[in-house]
Each structure stands twice: as C-alpha cells, then as structure tokens.
Design a protein around this motif. Structure first.
Motif, PDB file in Angstrom:
ATOM      1  N   ALA A  13      11.676  16.319  -6.497  1.00  0.00           N
ATOM      2  CA  ALA A  13      12.617  15.279  -6.612  1.00  0.00           C
ATOM      3  C   ALA A  13      12.513  14.278  -5.011  1.00  0.00           C
ATOM      4  CB  ALA A  13      14.140  15.590  -6.621  1.00  0.00           C
ATOM      5  N   GLY A  14      12.209  15.134  -3.988  1.00  0.00           N
ATOM      6  CA  GLY A  14      12.162  14.398  -2.718  1.00  0.00           C
ATOM      7  C   GLY A  14      10.730  13.416  -2.869  1.00  0.00           C
ATOM      8  N   ALA A  15       9.514  14.252  -3.267  1.00  0.00           N
ATOM      9  CA  ALA A  15       8.237  13.488  -3.650  1.00  0.00           C
ATOM     10  C   ALA A  15       8.413  12.371  -4.481  1.00  0.00           C
ATOM     11  CB  ALA A  15       7.455  14.727  -4.325  1.00  0.00           C
ATOM     12  N   GLY A  16       9.211  12.563  -5.662  1.00  0.00           N
ATOM     13  CA  GLY A  16       9.426  11.525  -6.352  1.00  0.00           C
ATOM     14  C   GLY A  16       9.977  10.129  -5.796  1.00  0.00           C
ATOM     15  N   LEU A  17      10.799  10.377  -4.855  1.00  0.00           N
ATOM     16  CA  LEU A  17      11.602   9.490  -3.946  1.00  0.00           C
ATOM     17  C   LEU A  17      10.510   8.593  -2.924  1.00  0.00           C
ATOM     18  CD1 LEU A  17      14.983  10.731  -3.058  1.00  0.00           C
ATOM     19  CD2 LEU A  17      14.458   8.989  -4.812  1.00  0.00           C
ATOM     20  N   GLY A  18       9.550   9.535  -2.522  1.00  0.00           N
ATOM     21  CA  GLY A  18       8.523   9.193  -1.746  1.00  0.00           C
ATOM     22  C   GLY A  18       7.446   8.340  -2.566  1.00  0.00           C
ATOM     23  N   LEU A  19       7.156   8.797  -3.800  1.00  0.00           N
ATOM     24  CA  LEU A  19       6.250   7.959  -4.604  1.00  0.00           C
ATOM     25  C   LEU A  19       6.761   6.606  -4.859  1.00  0.00           C
ATOM     26  CD1 LEU A  19       4.997  10.694  -6.656  1.00  0.00           C
ATOM     27  CD2 LEU A  19       3.400   9.430  -5.299  1.00  0.00           C
ATOM     28  N   ALA A  20       8.159   6.309  -5.138  1.00  0.00           N
ATOM     29  CA  ALA A  20       8.940   4.995  -5.269  1.00  0.00           C
ATOM     30  C   ALA A  20       8.792   4.122  -4.240  1.00  0.00           C
ATOM     31  CB  ALA A  20      10.123   5.567  -5.758  1.00  0.00           C
ATOM     32  N   GLN A  21       8.783   4.675  -3.062  1.00  0.00           N
ATOM     33  CA  GLN A  21       8.895   3.686  -1.993  1.00  0.00           C
ATOM     34  C   GLN A  21       7.849   2.730  -1.596  1.00  0.00           C
ATOM     35  OE1 GLN A  21       8.942   6.260   1.411  1.00  0.00           O
ATOM     36  NE2 GLN A  21      10.655   7.816   0.683  1.00  0.00           N
ATOM     37  N   PRO A  22       6.398   3.089  -1.856  1.00  0.00           N
ATOM     38  CA  PRO A  22       5.485   1.876  -1.993  1.00  0.00           C
ATOM     39  C   PRO A  22       5.739   0.800  -3.177  1.00  0.00           C
ATOM     40  CG  PRO A  22       4.314   3.907  -1.601  1.00  0.00           C
ATOM     41  CD  PRO A  22       5.694   4.265  -2.234  1.00  0.00           C
ATOM     42  N   LEU A  23       6.405   1.260  -4.193  1.00  0.00           N
ATOM     43  CA  LEU A  23       6.405   0.173  -5.417  1.00  0.00           C
ATOM     44  C   LEU A  23       7.799  -0.755  -4.787  1.00  0.00           C
ATOM     45  CD1 LEU A  23       6.471   2.510  -8.458  1.00  0.00           C
ATOM     46  CD2 LEU A  23       4.644   0.833  -7.663  1.00  0.00           C
ATOM     47  N   ILE A  24       8.646  -0.013  -4.075  1.00  0.00           N
ATOM     48  CA  ILE A  24       9.946  -0.873  -3.533  1.00  0.00           C
ATOM     49  C   ILE A  24       9.394  -2.043  -2.517  1.00  0.00           C
ATOM     50  CG2 ILE A  24      12.152  -1.017  -2.401  1.00  0.00           C
ATOM     51  CD1 ILE A  24      12.612   2.088  -3.615  1.00  0.00           C
ATOM     52  N   VAL A  25       8.459  -1.320  -1.857  1.00  0.00           N
ATOM     53  CA  VAL A  25       7.875  -2.139  -0.671  1.00  0.00           C
ATOM     54  C   VAL A  25       7.135  -3.307  -1.320  1.00  0.00           C
ATOM     55  CG1 VAL A  25       6.086  -2.037   1.093  1.00  0.00           C
ATOM     56  CG2 VAL A  25       7.831  -0.535   0.909  1.00  0.00           C
ATOM     57  N   ASN A  26       6.311  -3.076  -2.408  1.00  0.00           N
ATOM     58  CA  ASN A  26       5.633  -4.132  -3.044  1.00  0.00           C
ATOM     59  C   ASN A  26       6.481  -5.258  -3.611  1.00  0.00           C
ATOM     60  OD1 ASN A  26       3.662  -5.617  -4.426  1.00  0.00           O
ATOM     61  ND2 ASN A  26       3.874  -4.111  -6.266  1.00  0.00           N
ATOM     62  N   ARG A  27       7.572  -4.778  -4.155  1.00  0.00           N
ATOM     63  CA  ARG A  27       8.534  -5.865  -4.698  1.00  0.00           C
ATOM     64  C   ARG A  27       9.294  -6.666  -3.583  1.00  0.00           C
ATOM     65  NH1 ARG A  27      11.884  -6.246  -9.306  1.00  0.00           N
ATOM     66  NH2 ARG A  27      12.955  -8.334  -9.118  1.00  0.00           N
ATOM     67  N   THR A  28       9.425  -5.845  -2.435  1.00  0.00           N
ATOM     68  CA  THR A  28      10.171  -6.661  -1.213  1.00  0.00           C
ATOM     69  C   THR A  28       9.074  -7.592  -0.666  1.00  0.00           C
ATOM     70  OG1 THR A  28      11.311  -4.619  -0.832  1.00  0.00           O
ATOM     71  CG2 THR A  28      11.214  -6.169   0.989  1.00  0.00           C
ATOM     72  N   ILE A  29       8.019  -7.270  -0.767  1.00  0.00           N
ATOM     73  CA  ILE A  29       7.068  -8.359  -0.203  1.00  0.00           C
ATOM     74  C   ILE A  29       6.913  -9.428  -1.055  1.00  0.00           C
ATOM     75  CG2 ILE A  29       4.541  -8.573   0.327  1.00  0.00           C
ATOM     76  CD1 ILE A  29       4.309  -5.653   1.491  1.00  0.00           C
ATOM     77  N   GLU A  30       6.748  -9.205  -2.485  1.00  0.00           N
ATOM     78  CA  GLU A  30       6.909 -10.351  -3.259  1.00  0.00           C
ATOM     79  C   GLU A  30       8.026 -11.267  -3.356  1.00  0.00           C
ATOM     80  OE1 GLU A  30       6.105  -8.423  -7.268  1.00  0.00           O
ATOM     81  OE2 GLU A  30       3.896  -8.003  -6.563  1.00  0.00           O
ATOM     82  N   ASP A  31       9.092 -10.725  -3.178  1.00  0.00           N
ATOM     83  CA  ASP A  31      10.188 -11.421  -3.162  1.00  0.00           C
ATOM     84  C   ASP A  31      10.348 -12.102  -1.886  1.00  0.00           C
ATOM     85  OD1 ASP A  31      10.889 -10.274  -5.356  1.00  0.00           O
ATOM     86  OD2 ASP A  31      12.775  -9.163  -4.913  1.00  0.00           O
ATOM     87  N   ALA A  32      10.114 -11.514  -0.793  1.00  0.00           N
ATOM     88  CA  ALA A  32       9.938 -12.113   0.453  1.00  0.00           C
ATOM     89  C   ALA A  32       8.981 -13.322   0.570  1.00  0.00           C
ATOM     90  CB  ALA A  32       9.790 -11.471   1.806  1.00  0.00           C
ATOM     91  N   THR A  33       7.926 -13.183   0.029  1.00  0.00           N
ATOM     92  CA  THR A  33       6.908 -14.311   0.027  1.00  0.00           C
ATOM     93  C   THR A  33       7.323 -15.430  -0.965  1.00  0.00           C
ATOM     94  OG1 THR A  33       5.090 -12.602   0.202  1.00  0.00           O
ATOM     95  CG2 THR A  33       4.703 -14.901  -0.675  1.00  0.00           C
ATOM     96  N   ALA A  34       8.247 -15.106  -1.949  1.00  0.00           N
ATOM     97  CA  ALA A  34       8.724 -16.232  -2.928  1.00  0.00           C
ATOM     98  C   ALA A  34       9.994 -16.836  -2.350  1.00  0.00           C
ATOM     99  CB  ALA A  34       9.114 -15.461  -4.079  1.00  0.00           C
ATOM    100  N   GLY A  35      10.553 -16.291  -1.075  1.00  0.00           N
ATOM    101  CA  GLY A  35      11.740 -16.965  -0.544  1.00  0.00           C
ATOM    102  C   GLY A  35      13.083 -16.286  -0.953  1.00  0.00           C
ATOM    103  N   GLU A  36      12.923 -15.259  -1.611  1.00  0.00           N
ATOM    104  CA  GLU A  36      14.086 -14.774  -2.315  1.00  0.00           C
ATOM    105  C   GLU A  36      14.766 -13.461  -1.279  1.00  0.00           C
ATOM    106  OE1 GLU A  36      13.436 -12.890  -6.194  1.00  0.00           O
ATOM    107  OE2 GLU A  36      12.490 -15.010  -6.742  1.00  0.00           O
TER     108      GLU A  36
END
Length: 571
Positions: free
Chosen positions: A35-58
């Motif tokens: 379960a901890g490893a699964g949370l670790g695997l989810a982190q890059p996807l969240i970072v990717n979404r965060t960068i995309e939203d920040a780039t879009a000014g959201e």
C-alpha cells in the motif's frame, strides 16, 4: 502433508517453509508495504498534474494537499510494515533457534562423538542470526520491490514507451552482470561460515582446557593455530566482498545511466513535442523512485545467498539423528530380581567391544566391575544409561526389558550416573545437587548432603548450599566435585546408581569415608561401580571381571582375584 526440508535441497522454498507460524503477520506487513509502495507510485502522477495545472495558471493548493497526505501515508505505512517485518523475523528465528536447541539436546550420543561442540553452538547462534533478515525482511522486500519495479516500469511505458525501453535495456544489462557473480558469493559465504564454526570449536577446545594450555606453555602455539582459522575466514570474506563489489557499480550504472539517458533523450522528445514537461518530470521521478527498489533487488540477491548458506548449515544440524524409543510393550510383572545382562553384544563402527557379556546384579547390592583398560567397562555403563543400544542381547531390571518395556524417560528415571570427571554446571551448589530433582524437599536434600559426605563443605562455604561453584565447579576440589555428583544422583532416588571410579580423586582418608558411604547408599539403591582401586573392589559384595568384552568371572573378591589384572589381585 507437512512441509519438510533437508540440507541437500535448501532453496528459496526452504526459506518459505520456516515462515510457517508467522505468515499471517508477514502477509499484513507485506500488504502494508505494498500500500505504501502504491502511494509512492501515485506521487509522480500527482506531480505531473500539478505542473500541468500550474503551467495553465490554475490553483494547485488542493493537489499539494493531496501530495502531502500521500507522502505522510506512505511514511506511516512504511514504518508500520518495517516493524511488523522485523517482529516476524525475530519470531521465525526464535522458533528455528529453539528447534536447534531441542535437537542438540536430543542427538544420539554417537553424534556428539563425531561433531565439534563449538561448531554446533556457532550454527545455533551465529547462523540463525544471519537468517533473521533474510527469512523475513529481505524476502518480503524482494516481493515488494519486484511489484514496485513492475508497477513503475508499467507507468513509464504508459508515459513514454521509447524512454521506458531504454531504461529497461540498461537495467537488464546490469542485472546480467550481477547474476554471474551470485554463485561465487554463495560459495565463499558458505566457506566463511564453515571456517567461523571451526574457529568457535577450536576456541571452545582451548578455553575448556586453559589450565593444561598454560602449564604446557602452549599459548603461542594455540594462538597461531587459531590465527590460521581467522585468516581463512578473512580470505573467504574478502573474496566474497570482491565479488559483491561488482554489484554496487552495476547498480550505479543502472540508476545513473538511466537518469542520464532519460534526461538527454527526454529533453529531445520534449523539444520535438512528443512529450510534455510534466510527463518528463514524472518519468524522471519514476526513475528516481525506482532506484531504491532496483538497488534493493540487486542487494537482496547476495543476501539471499548468505541466508541460504546459513539455512544449509542449520538444516544439517536438524537432519542429525536423535534418540528414539522403540515400540513399547506393556511391562511384564516385576519380580524383584534386580539387574540382569544376558548375552549383551555391542559393536562400534567396525569393532566389537562387548562379546556376549552376561551377569546379574541383585537388588540393594554393591557390585564392582573390574578389568583392564579397554575391557568394555565404560561401554556397559553407556548401555545401562541407554546412551547406546546393544547390538544383541537384553538388559532387564526386575524382569522388565530396558528397551521394549520402558521409554527412555522411564528407564533413566530408574538410573543414576556419576561420571569419573563429575561435570558440574555453572551456578550454586544447590543448583548442582538438585539438578535431577529440582522439586526435592529440603529434609531429603539435607539427608543426601550428609550421605554424600558434603556436610562439612556446606558448613564451610560462605553461603552454604547457595554458594556459587564457578565454571565447571572450578571452586571445588576434585573430590568435592565427585561427592556433589553423587549427591545429585542420590537426590533423584534412583533404583540403580552407576559410579565410574568414584574414588579416583580422593586421598586414602576420604577414600575410606566414601567406601563407607557407598555401603550406606546400597541400603537405598543398587550400586554398580567401575573400580580400579583395590579398596573399592575388595569392599564390594560382588565383583564382575571383564576382559576383551567378555565376563571372565563374577563373585566375591576371593573368588575372582585370580582373574583380576595384576595391580588389583594383591594388596
């Protein structure tokens, strides 16, 4: 069918077998780690979404909050699963070590003659400790890391198949190099552990005879011999380290090489529009995140080789033969006839030691067994104590067969033994006397102390019966140790008391005192004494003369004196 394992087929399945009893705890820890490893695997996807939203000014506040929760959850799950894995590992090693202790206490006597005690102790302590991490932590981590790597690679393939193929190619190449050296690591590890066991055995031999070493001025010689063992351990471990050293550069190549390739190729793909900045950052995070699991997988391989080598050595002990009872028949009615040996034969290796020995020991009598060295006297005692079984013939007590109508415990409850060397245990005088009968009442204990001639010693000692006797009874004289051993046997109220030359450590005054004690004891139980001194032979009710494994004569001293060795035949 119950799972079993033997030393000649130790493998990963063998490790799994020893997890029996802790598998539920291991499974919970494994699920927590996954379960901890699964949370670790989810982190890059969240970072990717965060960068995309920040780039879009959201606004990215919600995503950052989610990221913080995921980080915290991963840390908590990793801490909990690590504790559970360590707990399971300790539990597994506790069971394995206890199994080895139980095994060592029940080995056939012939096994002790062949094995070195120091090496057996080393296998029970050092080797089981080496297994602790491998049996639980390393195996569980191998499973978790494998799943994490597979999951991470899958995510990288989803983000960019070309970059993923490059990373896998670099990693597989490094893995091949590691695989080549694993066999050599296990070979050197086994050799190092064998050498460590030999060092422990040699050190135990030297320290147990330290007075002889000192008086023989052999310290330098023994130190040199032990240094050779130590040098052998060093050599094997250095060779194993040399092979293991290949693993670290291979891991660095896989991790650093992958990062460099991803950065170079990834920037090119971003500039060409085949990949977004957020996707490249997420991909790099996956490569970085997978570095630890991949490194762990490479490190686990040599650790597993060490664990399998340790398990092989411990399993060799568990495969050693132990004492077993024959099928027990219902005891016949006792007839009070005493101890009887009928046509007893015993063969050890290729030499026949007893050749049809027969004699009778009446109840509550004092019988001395005499004869030259090698006649078979000690072998008779070994058979009477059921440390060995006769090749042929029978031993009965009051008409009941020692082997077919008694369990080992039942027979030994009727027998007491005082060895010539009178081994004492570390502890107090009371601990040693009550060893065979820890629940004996105080009045009987005092009576036995008086019967064994220990009353004066107890009165002289600063804490009486509660005085420590030192390692192997070193604070007592040889004669005192002998009398303590006699008291220890008497306290258990045996029907037959076997004494191996009880006067060997006594001067003439104490020898006479002990002979009087033996006659008093014969009123309580039957005495059988291996005798070398003339006074011990002359004072017996019956003398049995052995020579070359056969009974040459039995009767009073006058009846058998012509059959005794020259030193015993005349005063």
């Amino acid at each position: 069918m119950e799972e079993t394992v033997t030393a000649d087929r130790v493998n990963l399945r063998s490790l799994w077998i020893w997890t029996r009893g802790s598998r539920g705890r291991l499974l919970c820890a494994l699920l927590g780690a996954l379960a901890g490893a699964g949370l670790g695997l989810a982190q890059p996807l969240i970072v990717n979404r965060t960068i995309e939203d920040a780039t879009a000014g959201e606004s990215v506040f919600g995503l950052l909050l989610v990221l913080a929760v995921v980080f915290s959850g991963q840390a908590a799950l990793q801490a909990w699963s690590t504790f559970r894995l360590d707990q399971a590992g300790e539990s597994i090693v506790r069971r394995l070590r206890q199994a080895m202790v139980d095994q060592l206490l029940r080995l056939r006597m012939a096994v002790y003659d062949r094995q070195r005690l120091g090496d057996l102790i080393s296998r029970t302590t050092t080797d089981t400790t080496l297994l602790r991490d491998v049996l639980a932590t390393d195996v569980a981590n191998a499973i978790v890391n494998t799943i994490v790597v597979v999951g991470g690679v899958s995510m990288m393939v989803w983000l960019d198949p070309l970059l993923a193929a490059v990373v896998v190619a670099v990693t597989v190449g490094s893995g091949f190099v590691v695989g080549v050296v694993l066999k050599g690591i296990r070979r050197e590890t086994v050799a190092a552990q064998e050498a460590t066991g030999s060092l422990a055995a040699d050190l135990e031999r030297v320290l147990s005879a330290i007075r002889t070493v000192r008086i023989s001025r052999a310290e330098s010689r023994e130190s040199a011999a032990l240094a050779e063992r130590n040098e052998a351990i060093y050599g094997h471990n250095v060779r194993a380290a040399r092979l293991s050293a290949v693993v670290s550069p291979a891991i660095d190549l896989a991790v650093q090489g992958s990062l460099i390739v991803v950065i170079v190729v990834g920037l090119s793909r971003v500039s060409s529009g085949h990949m977004g900045v957020g996707e490249l950052v997420a991909f790099l995070l996956y490569v970085n995140y997978l570095a630890a699991p991949m490194s762990g997988l490479f490190d686990i391989a040599p650790a597993l080789q060490t664990g399998l080598a340790s398990l092989e050595r411990t399993q060799e002990v568990l495969d050693l033969p132990t004492e077993t009872d024959r099928e027990r028949h219902k005891p016949s009615q006792t007839d009070g006839s005493g101890l009887l040996l009928q046509g007893v034969r015993f063969r050890y290796s290729d030499r026949e030691i007893l050749k049809g020995a027969s004699f009778h020991v009446p109840r509550n009598s004092y019988t001395a067994i005499a004869g030259p060295s090698g006649a078979g006297k000690s072998t008779v005692f070994s058979l009477l104590g059921r440390f060995h079984d006769p090749t042929a013939g029978a031993i009965t007590l009051d008409g009941c067969d020692a082997h077919t109508e008694h369990t080992l415990g039942e027979w030994r409850a009727r027998i007491g033994l005082v060895e010539q060397n009178s081994p004492l245990m570390y502890g107090t005088l009371r601990d040693n006397i009550t060893y065979a009968a820890p629940d004996a009442d105080e009045s009987w204990l005092r009576q036995v102390v008086e019967m064994a001639g220990l009353a004066a010693l107890v009165k002289r000692l600063p804490d009486g019966l509660d005085t420590a006797v030192g390692e192997h009874g070193s604070s007592l004289s040889g004669g005192e140790q002998q009398r303590v051993a006699i008291a220890r046997s008497l306290l258990a109220r045996p029907e037959i008391l076997l004494l191996d030359e009880p006067t060997s450590h006594l001067d003439s005054a104490h020898e006479q005192l002990l002979i009087e004690t033996l006659h008093r004891i014969s009123a309580e139980c039957t005495l059988v004494v291996i005798a070398h001194r003339l006074s011990t032979i002359q004072s017996a009710d019956q003398v049995v003369v052995l020579n070359a494994g056969q009974v040459m004569a039995s009767g009073s001293y006058d009846d058998v004196r012509d059959y005794l060795p020259t030193q015993h035949a005349t005063a």
